[in-house]
Design a protein around this motif. Structure first.
Motif, short mmCIF file in Angstrom:
data_model
loop_
_atom_site.label_atom_id
_atom_site.label_comp_id
_atom_site.label_asym_id
_atom_site.label_seq_id
_atom_site.Cartn_x
_atom_site.Cartn_y
_atom_site.Cartn_z
N MET A 1 7.72 40.91 13.90
CA MET A 1 8.86 41.29 14.74
C MET A 1 9.67 40.08 15.15
SD MET A 1 10.30 43.97 15.98
CE MET A 1 11.47 44.49 17.20
N SER A 2 8.96 38.99 15.53
CA SER A 2 9.63 37.77 15.95
C SER A 2 10.39 37.15 14.79
CB SER A 2 8.63 36.77 16.53
OG SER A 2 7.65 36.46 15.55
N GLU A 3 9.82 37.22 13.55
CA GLU A 3 10.48 36.66 12.39
C GLU A 3 11.78 37.40 12.10
OE1 GLU A 3 6.44 35.28 10.01
OE2 GLU A 3 7.79 36.80 9.17
N LYS A 4 11.82 38.67 12.31
CA LYS A 4 13.01 39.46 12.10
C LYS A 4 14.10 39.06 13.08
CE LYS A 4 14.65 44.19 11.62
NZ LYS A 4 14.32 45.61 11.69
N LYS A 5 13.74 38.84 14.33
CA LYS A 5 14.71 38.40 15.33
C LYS A 5 15.27 37.05 14.98
CE LYS A 5 12.98 40.98 19.30
NZ LYS A 5 12.41 40.87 20.67
N GLU A 6 14.42 36.15 14.53
CA GLU A 6 14.90 34.82 14.16
C GLU A 6 15.85 34.92 12.97
OE1 GLU A 6 10.90 32.40 15.56
OE2 GLU A 6 11.48 32.48 13.45
N TYR A 7 15.53 35.80 12.04
CA TYR A 7 16.39 36.00 10.88
C TYR A 7 17.74 36.55 11.28
CZ TYR A 7 18.02 37.93 6.46
OH TYR A 7 18.76 38.26 5.36
N LEU A 8 17.73 37.53 12.15
CA LEU A 8 18.98 38.10 12.63
C LEU A 8 19.81 37.05 13.39
CD1 LEU A 8 17.80 41.61 13.89
CD2 LEU A 8 19.14 41.08 11.83
N PHE A 9 19.12 36.24 14.17
CA PHE A 9 19.83 35.19 14.91
C PHE A 9 20.45 34.19 13.94
CE2 PHE A 9 19.79 31.05 17.11
CZ PHE A 9 20.66 31.35 18.13
N TYR A 10 19.73 33.85 12.93
CA TYR A 10 20.24 32.90 11.93
C TYR A 10 21.45 33.49 11.21
CZ TYR A 10 20.53 30.13 7.67
OH TYR A 10 20.97 29.36 6.64
N LYS A 11 21.37 34.77 10.86
CA LYS A 11 22.48 35.42 10.19
C LYS A 11 23.72 35.44 11.08
CE LYS A 11 21.97 38.97 7.61
NZ LYS A 11 21.64 40.32 7.11
N ASN A 12 23.50 35.64 12.38
CA ASN A 12 24.63 35.61 13.32
C ASN A 12 25.27 34.22 13.36
OD1 ASN A 12 24.50 38.30 14.11
ND2 ASN A 12 23.00 37.86 15.74
N LEU A 13 24.42 33.20 13.37
CA LEU A 13 24.94 31.84 13.40
C LEU A 13 25.76 31.55 12.14
CD1 LEU A 13 21.96 29.74 14.86
CD2 LEU A 13 24.10 30.41 16.01
N VAL A 14 25.23 31.97 11.00
CA VAL A 14 25.96 31.76 9.74
C VAL A 14 27.29 32.50 9.76
CG1 VAL A 14 25.91 32.20 7.25
CG2 VAL A 14 23.86 31.34 8.42
N PHE A 15 27.28 33.71 10.28
CA PHE A 15 28.51 34.50 10.34
C PHE A 15 29.54 33.82 11.24
CE2 PHE A 15 31.09 37.85 12.28
CZ PHE A 15 31.62 38.43 11.14
N PHE A 16 29.10 33.36 12.39
CA PHE A 16 30.02 32.67 13.30
C PHE A 16 30.56 31.38 12.69
CE2 PHE A 16 27.74 34.76 17.06
CZ PHE A 16 28.67 35.79 17.09
N TRP A 17 29.68 30.70 11.95
CA TRP A 17 30.13 29.45 11.34
C TRP A 17 31.19 29.72 10.27
CZ3 TRP A 17 30.43 24.57 12.16
CH2 TRP A 17 30.70 23.68 11.11
N ARG A 18 31.03 30.78 9.54
CA ARG A 18 32.02 31.13 8.53
C ARG A 18 33.35 31.55 9.16
NH1 ARG A 18 28.14 34.74 4.50
NH2 ARG A 18 27.00 32.94 3.59
N LYS A 19 33.28 32.11 10.37
CA LYS A 19 34.48 32.56 11.07
C LYS A 19 34.90 31.57 12.16
CE LYS A 19 34.18 36.38 8.74
NZ LYS A 19 35.11 36.66 7.63
N LYS A 20 34.48 30.32 11.99
CA LYS A 20 34.73 29.34 13.07
C LYS A 20 36.21 29.13 13.34
CE LYS A 20 34.05 25.45 9.86
NZ LYS A 20 33.62 26.29 8.72
N TRP A 21 37.03 29.24 12.30
CA TRP A 21 38.47 29.04 12.52
C TRP A 21 39.05 30.17 13.36
CZ3 TRP A 21 39.57 24.35 11.82
CH2 TRP A 21 38.98 23.60 10.79
N LEU A 22 38.53 31.36 13.20
CA LEU A 22 38.96 32.45 14.08
C LEU A 22 38.41 32.26 15.49
CD1 LEU A 22 38.49 35.57 11.77
CD2 LEU A 22 40.65 34.52 12.49
N LEU A 23 37.14 31.86 15.56
CA LEU A 23 36.50 31.71 16.86
C LEU A 23 37.15 30.62 17.71
CD1 LEU A 23 34.15 32.65 18.67
CD2 LEU A 23 32.73 30.91 17.57
N ILE A 24 37.59 29.55 17.04
CA ILE A 24 38.22 28.45 17.77
C ILE A 24 39.73 28.54 17.73
CG2 ILE A 24 38.42 25.94 17.94
CD1 ILE A 24 35.70 26.99 18.70
N GLY A 25 40.25 28.92 16.58
CA GLY A 25 41.70 28.89 16.39
C GLY A 25 42.45 29.86 17.28
#
Length: 245
Positions: A1-25
């Protein structure tokens, strides 16, 4: 269960990083727009004059409501008010978009209020001085009269019976002289301690446009909203994928 949460968290981070120009811009653009509005928005001019009222007891010169009714013309466009900021200190405040109108109205109120303050001060000072003069004249007359009483008492032979009426008159005059002396000394002290009203300070400043505060708040709020939007975007995208599989 904990591994799934970490995976989801990582995927969120990757998604935010890909959309960083929207997030900051987007928050940065909003911040710049708000800053531009703050910078070029009309700023009011605030004129202030602070008076020391001294020992003027007149309510029409120390009560804000009475002063506003007496000095402020409601037909004028400028916003003016009187306030008591501390003991024996009155502030006149004038606010308007036009600096010249603020200066004109503030100068007019300063002139009128100063004249009335000095008039009230001079009336009280002169009345007290007139009373001192009257008391000093009466004191001088009574001192001359009691000297005559003393001379009359000394002129009486030692073996003669003292004139009780004369002694009573002397006692009465001494009491009157004492009261006059006490009153004169008290009023002279009051005159020495009388504080003349005066203008302490006068200034006209431009109101703050809150440029930095507005920029920080707008960036923080828009950044938080972008986080929510991106999270909602990712959730909808993942939900569609799951439904299509």
């Amino acid at each position: 269960m904990s591994e799934k949460k970490e995976y989801l968290f990582y995927k969120n981070l990757v998604f935010f990083w890909r959309k960083k120009w929207l997030l900051i811009g987007i928050p940065l653009v909003i911040c710049l727009i708000v800053s531009a509005f703050s910078m070029f928005s009309s700023r009011e001019y605030v004129g202030k004059a602070i008076f020391y009222t001294g020992d003027v007891p007149d309510d029409f010169l120390t009560d804000p409501k009475l002063m506003e009714a007496n000095y402020i013309d409601d037909s004028k466009d400028v916003d003016a008010e009187f306030s008591v900021i501390k003991s024996k200190q009155v502030q006149i405040k004038v606010v308007d978009d036009n600096k010249d109108d603020v200066h004109k109205e503030l100068s007019s109120l300063i002139t009128s209020y100063t004249e009335d303050l000095l008039e009230a001060y001079n009336i009280r000072f002169n009345r007290t001085q007139d009373t001192v003069d009257v008391y000093e004249n009466s004191l001088e007359e009574n001192e001359k009269l009691i000297d005559r009483y003393y001379e009359a008492i000394e002129a009486v032979k030692e073996d003669a019976v003292p004139d009780t009426d004369l002694l009573a008159a002397v006692a009465t005059k001494e009491e009157i002289i004492y009261e006059y002396e006490t009153s004169v000394n008290r009023m002279i002290t009051d005159l020495a301690l009388f504080k003349e009203p005066k203008l302490i300070s006068e200034s006209i400043t431009q109101s703050d446009n809150y440029l930095v505060q507005n920029a920080v708040v707008s960036f923080a709020l828009s950044f938080f909203l972008m986080l929510v939007v991106l999270l909602l975007w990712r959730y909808i995208r993942e939900a569609r994928r799951a439904l299509n599989d």
